[in-house]
Design an enzyme around this catalytic site. Structure first.
Site, PDB file in Angstrom:
ATOM      1  N   ASP A   1       0.818  -1.227   0.000  1.00  0.00           N
ATOM      2  CA  ASP A   1       0.000   0.000   0.000  1.00  0.00           C
ATOM      3  C   ASP A   1       0.843   1.264   0.000  1.00  0.00           C
ATOM      4  O   ASP A   1       0.422   2.298   0.524  1.00  0.00           O
ATOM      5  CB  ASP A   1      -0.951   0.047   1.215  1.00  0.00           C
ATOM      6  CG  ASP A   1      -1.804  -1.190   1.328  1.00  0.00           C
ATOM      7  OD1 ASP A   1      -2.268  -1.663   0.288  1.00  0.00           O
ATOM      8  OD2 ASP A   1      -2.001  -1.670   2.458  1.00  0.00           O
TER       9      ASP A   1
ATOM     10  N   HIS B   1      -4.453  -1.897  -6.022  1.00  0.00           N
ATOM     11  CA  HIS B   1      -3.685  -0.749  -6.492  1.00  0.00           C
ATOM     12  C   HIS B   1      -4.656   0.372  -6.859  1.00  0.00           C
ATOM     13  O   HIS B   1      -5.400   0.267  -7.824  1.00  0.00           O
ATOM     14  CB  HIS B   1      -2.820  -1.134  -7.686  1.00  0.00           C
ATOM     15  CG  HIS B   1      -1.747  -2.122  -7.318  1.00  0.00           C
ATOM     16  ND1 HIS B   1      -0.925  -2.709  -8.239  1.00  0.00           N
ATOM     17  CD2 HIS B   1      -1.359  -2.604  -6.124  1.00  0.00           C
ATOM     18  CE1 HIS B   1      -0.078  -3.519  -7.617  1.00  0.00           C
ATOM     19  NE2 HIS B   1      -0.336  -3.475  -6.337  1.00  0.00           N
TER      20      HIS B   1
HETATM   21  P1  GDP Z   1      -0.411   0.202  -3.785  1.00  0.00           P
HETATM   22  O1  GDP Z   1      -1.078  -1.098  -3.486  1.00  0.00           O
HETATM   23  O2  GDP Z   1       1.016   0.246  -3.412  1.00  0.00           O
HETATM   24  O3  GDP Z   1      -0.662   0.667  -5.182  1.00  0.00           O
HETATM   25  O4  GDP Z   1      -1.103   1.280  -2.844  1.00  0.00           O
HETATM   26  P2  GDP Z   1      -2.670   1.479  -2.573  1.00  0.00           P
HETATM   27  O5  GDP Z   1      -3.331   1.901  -3.795  1.00  0.00           O
HETATM   28  O6  GDP Z   1      -3.202   0.302  -1.849  1.00  0.00           O
HETATM   29  O7  GDP Z   1      -2.621   2.643  -1.488  1.00  0.00           O
HETATM   30  C1  GDP Z   1      -2.127   3.875  -1.743  1.00  0.00           C
HETATM   31  C2  GDP Z   1      -3.220   4.899  -1.442  1.00  0.00           C
HETATM   32  O8  GDP Z   1      -2.638   6.161  -1.311  1.00  0.00           O
HETATM   33  C3  GDP Z   1      -4.227   5.044  -2.546  1.00  0.00           C
HETATM   34  O9  GDP Z   1      -5.472   5.378  -2.004  1.00  0.00           O
HETATM   35  C4  GDP Z   1      -3.674   6.203  -3.383  1.00  0.00           C
HETATM   36  O10 GDP Z   1      -4.674   6.906  -4.102  1.00  0.00           O
HETATM   37  C5  GDP Z   1      -3.110   7.062  -2.318  1.00  0.00           C
HETATM   38  N1  GDP Z   1      -1.940   7.839  -2.664  1.00  0.00           N
HETATM   39  C6  GDP Z   1      -0.880   7.469  -3.423  1.00  0.00           C
HETATM   40  N2  GDP Z   1       0.051   8.436  -3.412  1.00  0.00           N
HETATM   41  C7  GDP Z   1      -0.435   9.435  -2.609  1.00  0.00           C
HETATM   42  C8  GDP Z   1       0.070  10.690  -2.165  1.00  0.00           C
HETATM   43  O11 GDP Z   1       1.180  11.091  -2.475  1.00  0.00           O
HETATM   44  N3  GDP Z   1      -0.730  11.427  -1.336  1.00  0.00           N
HETATM   45  C9  GDP Z   1      -1.949  11.009  -0.928  1.00  0.00           C
HETATM   46  N4  GDP Z   1      -2.650  11.795  -0.116  1.00  0.00           N
HETATM   47  N5  GDP Z   1      -2.444   9.825  -1.320  1.00  0.00           N
HETATM   48  C10 GDP Z   1      -1.696   9.061  -2.132  1.00  0.00           C
END
Ligand code: GDP
Length: 425
Positions: free
Chosen positions: A13, A41
């Site tokens: 995440d 994701h």
């Molecule tokens: P992944 O599984 O690594 O792709 O991550 P996830 O999608 O599960 O979780 C990352 C969360 O953080 C998601 O809701 C994204 O939209 C959000 N996100 C990613 N980068 C940023 C950021 O720089 N700032 C904020 N506020 N949210 C972010």
């Protein structure tokens, strides 16, 4: 040509999906090399907000070929539904931009059942499974009781194998768990319906990738979860059932003729962890709640479970950096730390009276107490900032502190979830 891996340094995440979505613009092929629909994701782009479980995050870029590699496990029903869901938002998915490895393993409804029954059996000692059948299907793969996706092309052969497999699986479901057996008829009809939808996407993806190398294409390897959930090096047994490590990516993708050129390790500016297991910097106070809510709500994208939050853990991250062999860091969610008066960073674990800086084995993690250093915070909202120099000085200090500790450059700083909310250094 360039082969890039985007992998998680922490517990998953970290925001890998948003990084893949961003960088897929410069790549021709995006490959998921492990895991199944336990991934979540989250991607926000011109088409809307998506939580992708199975499809590679390059699916939104016209011209990008998206591959589910041999290291993945595929719930055919979930795949069919996810394709429909993404198509309904105006994205084209066809045999030109989606390829499924003939060597990936099928995740069946009985795997989901077994996963749920096992979590129920564990009661207070749950592993924190997403209950999507991932541990049982990987278990079966290594017991050599899996069915490869490519077997769909050989129905008679596959039906015989499914019949044998089901005899054994039903014995497990009924006598170990007291669950319901699955009939051969229902299982074959499920395969007919959802296998039929996957059929045209099946190919030898190793060949496809080797051809892409010959044609000088740019290839992006997309990791799911993070180093600390790796089955070999993570917080076993509260890990995932596959290997999200860079070193596994060539096997899980089917890419043998060229080494990876660049590994982008995604590090979150604070810690989060979905599911069970020791989590040394965990916060159960107002700061933890604030980080969860300010981050747009830290809830697991695959399961909706609230994420546990904590201060940045550099002991765990340093270990994650090593096992991922990171070249460049993408630091995400820096915006969430805005207006925190003080930023605590864990630089050591106190274990049995000693200060340790090496990430230990799981039993000692339960005993570890975090040793913190404090850095000054900043008040400004940084979401709109697009240059490093534009960041408040204390935000720059935080970034440079992380760089110094982890020994690699922070080349991307994500300041919001939207595609363009990024600083490229
Ligand atoms: P992944 O599984 O690594 O792709 O991550 P996830 O999608 O599960 O979780 C990352 C969360 O953080 C998601 O809701 C994204 O939209 C959000 N996100 C990613 N980068 C940023 C950021 O720089 N700032 C904020 N506020 N949210 C972010």
């Amino acid at each position: 040509m360039m082969i890039t891996a985007i992998v998680g340094v922490n517990w998953g995440d970290e925001g890998k999906g948003r990084m893949v979505d961003l960088l897929s613009a410069e790549h021709d092929v995006v490959v998921r090399f492990q895991g199944g629909n336990n991934a979540g994701h989250t991607i926000i782009n011109d088409y809307g907000k998506f939580a992708l479980n199975l499809l590679p995050s390059g699916i939104f870029r016209p011209g990008v070929v998206n591959v589910l590699g041999p290291g993945t496990v595929i719930d055919l029903e979930h795949l069919a539904k996810e394709i429909e869901y993404v198509r309904a938002c105006g994205i084209t998915i066809n045999t030109g931009n989606l390829k499924v490895s003939d060597r990936a393993i099928i995740c069946f409804p009985f795997h989901r059942d077994q996963d749920r029954l096992e979590e129920e059996r564990l009661v207070g000692k749950k592993y924190g499974s997403t209950v999507r059948g991932i541990a049982p299907v990987y278990g079966d793969k290594y017991l050599k009781k899996g069915i490869q996706v490519g077997e769909l092309l050989y129905p008679k052969y596959m039906a015989d194998r499914v019949s044998d497999l089901l005899e054994w699986k039903n014995a497990v479901l009924t006598s170990v768990y007291g669950g319901e057996p699955h009939t051969l008829e229902a299982t074959l009809s499920w395969l007919k319906e959802y296998g039929g939808k996957a059929r045209n996407f099946i190919c030898d993806t190793r060949k496809l990738l080797e051809e892409a190398v010959i044609e000088d294409k740019n290839i992006l390897l997309e990791g799911q979860l993070g180093a600390l959930r790796d089955i070999h090096y993570g917080i076993y047994p509260m890990t995932t059932s596959s290997s999200p490590l860079t070193a596994f990516a060539p096997i899980g993708a089917g890419l043998f003729s060229r080494p990876i050129d660049n590994v982008i390790g995604v590090v979150k500016a604070f810690s989060t962890c979905v599911g069970e297991g020791p989590f040394v910097t965990e916060l159960d106070d107002d700061v933890g709640l604030r980080l969860r809510e300010k981050g747009g709500g830290e809830y697991g994208a695959a399961t909706g479970r609230p994420r546990r939050t904590g201060h940045l853990d550099l002991v765990a991250s340093e270990f994650g950096m090593q096992v991922q062999q990171v070249d460049e860091i993408a630091l995400t969610k820096l915006d969430v730390l805005s207006s925190e008066p003080v930023l605590k960073v864990c630089v050591g674990y106190e274990i049995r009276g000693n200060i340790e800086t090496e990430f230990p084995l799981t039993p000692l993690l339960y005993e570890a107490k975090p040793v913190y250093e404090e850095l000054p915070g900043w008040d400004e909202d940084i979401t709109g900032i697009r240059t490093y120099d534009g960041l408040p000085v204390n935000a720059q200090l935080y970034v440079e502190y992380i760089e110094e500790h982890l020994g690699k450059p922070v080349c991307y700083i994500s300041v919001g979830p939207q595609r363009e909310e990024i600083i490229v250094r």
